[in-house]
Design an enzyme around this catalytic site. Structure first.
Site, PDB file in Angstrom:
ATOM      1  CG  ASN A  28      -1.803   1.051   1.198  1.00 37.80           C
ATOM      2  OD1 ASN A  28      -2.169   1.790   1.737  1.00 37.80           O
ATOM      3  ND2 ASN A  28      -2.704   1.138  -0.056  1.00 37.80           N
ATOM      4  CB  ALA A  31       4.972  10.351  -1.494  1.00 38.85           C
ATOM      5  CG  HIS A  33       6.383   2.814   1.542  1.00 36.55           C
ATOM      6  ND1 HIS A  33       4.755   3.201   1.427  1.00 36.55           N
ATOM      7  CD2 HIS A  33       6.535   2.277   2.618  1.00 36.55           C
ATOM      8  CE1 HIS A  33       4.175   2.531   2.578  1.00 36.55           C
ATOM      9  NE2 HIS A  33       5.286   2.017   3.260  1.00 36.55           N
ATOM     10  N   GLY A 143      11.617   4.157   7.500  1.00 30.41           N
ATOM     11  CA  GLY A 143      11.076   5.645   7.438  1.00 30.41           C
ATOM     12  C   GLY A 143      11.354   5.885   9.257  1.00 30.41           C
ATOM     13  CG  ASP A 146       6.748   3.208  11.431  1.00 31.30           C
ATOM     14  OD1 ASP A 146       5.555   3.315  12.179  1.00 31.30           O
ATOM     15  OD2 ASP A 146       6.619   3.069  10.317  1.00 31.30           O
ATOM     16  CD  GLN A 149       9.264  -0.654  11.986  1.00 32.64           C
ATOM     17  OE1 GLN A 149       8.216  -1.266  12.176  1.00 32.64           O
ATOM     18  NE2 GLN A 149       9.242   0.007  10.532  1.00 32.64           N
ATOM     19  CB  SER A 181       0.446   6.794   7.632  1.00 37.43           C
ATOM     20  OG  SER A 181      -0.323   5.446   8.086  1.00 37.43           O
ATOM     21  CB  SER A 182      -0.554   1.996   4.695  1.00 39.24           C
ATOM     22  OG  SER A 182       0.770   1.796   4.031  1.00 39.24           O
TER      23      SER A 182
HETATM   24  O1  PAF Z   1       7.318  -0.539   8.661  1.00 34.89           O
HETATM   25  C1  PAF Z   1       6.733  -1.743   8.293  1.00 34.89           C
HETATM   26  O2  PAF Z   1       6.246  -1.408   6.862  1.00 34.89           O
HETATM   27  C2  PAF Z   1       6.958  -2.973   8.792  1.00 34.89           C
HETATM   28  O3  PAF Z   1       6.985  -2.819  10.152  1.00 34.89           O
HETATM   29  C3  PAF Z   1       8.293  -3.692   8.342  1.00 34.89           C
HETATM   30  C4  PAF Z   1       9.458  -2.971   8.583  1.00 34.89           C
HETATM   31  C5  PAF Z   1       8.023  -3.776   6.716  1.00 34.89           C
HETATM   32  C6  PAF Z   1       8.263  -5.089   8.823  1.00 34.89           C
HETATM   33  O4  PAF Z   1       7.074  -5.736   8.475  1.00 34.89           O
END
Ligand code: PAF
EC number: 6.3.2.1
Length: 274
Positions: A28, A31, A33, A143, A146, A149, A181-182
Site C-alpha cells: 500500500n 510517497a 515509501h 522511515g 516509525d 521501530q 501512512s498506509s
Molecule cells: O514498517 C513496516 O512497514 C513494517 O513494520 C516492516 C518493517 C516492513 C516489517 O514488517
C-alpha cells in the site's frame, strides 16, 4: 523489475548482485515509501524492496485482515521508482511452519507503542531479521515515522553484528502536515480534516522546548488534553531522549516528541525531533 515470491528464487536472483540496498514494506505504498526507494539508489547498486503484511506484528484485535493490499498498484510504483527486484512472499513462503524462533527485543519493546501493542516489536524484529537473512543486504532503509521501530532495528543490527548499514528516511508529509501512512486511507473525510492536529501539537511542543520550557510532563499532558477534547483517544504523547527513548535526563540531550492517538477507529502515530 524482477518479482519473486519464493526464497530460493530470490536468492538465486541476488547471487551475483553487488551492494544490495533493501527497503522492506507491507505494501500500500505512498510517497513516503517511494522516497525511501529513491534514496536507496544512493547507497548501493541493486535496490530490493519487499512487500509482506506480517501477521506476527499485529495484535489479535488489530487490522491485519483489513490492512490494504494493493499489489498491482504497488508494483507499478516500485518499477517507476527504479526498484530492481521485488520480494513478495506469501505467508507460506515466509512462514512455512509456525515461527517459533523469534527475536525478543529488550525493554524498549514494552514502552510507548510497545505498551499499547504488546508483541508488536517482537513481530517486527523477527520478520526483519528473517528478511535480512534472505536478502543479505549491505544497507537497509526504514522511515523515521516509525521511530521506535527504527531504533529496535538499529539496536538489533548492532548487537547481533549484522553487516548492514541501517538508514533512517525522513517522514514525508501531506501539505497540511499529516505524516503519510498506509492507515490514513481508513480516515473518513471529517477525520482526515482533523488529523493534522497531531503534527501541529507535536510542533508546538517542539517550539516550546526550543524556547526554554523544561516541564515536558506538563507539555505532554496539555497535548493529550487538547487531542482528547477534540475527540481523539490518545495512547501517549511523550518527550523522550533520541538516543534511547528514555525520559529526558539533563539539559542539552537531543529530544524527540512521539505520539500515538486514535481518530475513530484509526490509530495514527507521529513524531518530531526537537
Ligand atoms: O514498517 C513496516 O512497514 C513494517 O513494520 C516492516 C518493517 C516492513 C516489517 O514488517
Amino acid at each position: 523489475m524482477q518479482i519473486h515470491s519464493a526464497i530460493a528464487d530470490l536468492r538465486a536472483a541476488l547471487k551475483k548482485r553487488d551492494r544490495i540496498v533493501f527497503v522492506p514494506t507491507m505494501g500500500n505504498l505512498h510517497a513516503g515509501h517511494i522516497s525511501l526507494m529513491e534514496q536507496a539508489r544512493a547507497h548501493g547498486d541493486t535496490v530490493v524492496a519487499s512487500i509482506f503484511v506480517n501477521r506476527l506484528q499485529f495484535g489479535p484485535n488489530e487490522d491485519f485482515d483489513k490492512y490494504p493490499r494493493t499489489f498491482q498498484a504497488d508494483c507499478d510504483k516500485l518499477a517507476a521508482a527504479g526498484v530492481d527486484v521485488l520480494f513478495a512472499p506469501t505467508e507460506a513462503d515466509l512462514y512455512p511452519e509456525p515461527q517459533e524462533y523469534v527475536v525478543e527485543p529488550p525493554a524498549i519493546q514494552n514502552i510507548l507503542d510497545g505498551e499499547f501493542r504488546p508483541g508488536h516489536f517482537r513481530g517486527v524484529a523477527t520478520v526483519v531479521l528473517k528478511l535480512f537473512n534472505i536478502v543479505q543486504p549491505n544497507a537497509a532503509l526504514f522511515g523515521k515515522k516509525d521511530y521506535q521501530q527504527l531504533m529496535v532495528i538499529r539496536n538489533m543490527t548492532r548487537q547481533l553484528a549484522l553487516p548492514i548499514n541501517i538508514i533512517g528516511g525522513e517522514t514525508v508529509r501531506a501539505a497540511d502536515g499529516l505524516a503519510l501512512s498506509s492507515r490514513n486511507g481508513y480516515l473518513s473525510e471529517a477525520e482526515r480534516t482533523e488529523a493534522p492536529r497531531l503534527y501541529r501539537l507535536l510542533n508546538e511542543i517542539r517550539i516550546a522546548i526550543r524556547s526554554g520550557e523544561t516541564d515536558t510532563v506538563k507539555l505532554e499532558k496539555s497535548a493529550v488534553a487538547t487531542l482528547d477534547s477534540a475527540g481523539w483517544k490518545t495512547d501517549y504523547v511523550a518527550v523522550r531522549q533520541q538516543s534511547d527513548l528514555a525520559m529526558p535526563k539533563g539539559a542539552n540531550t537531543p529530544l524527540v516528541v512521539l505520539a500515538a492517538s486514535r481518530l475513530g477507529s484509526t490509530r495514527l502515530i507521529d513524531n518530531i525531533e526537537v
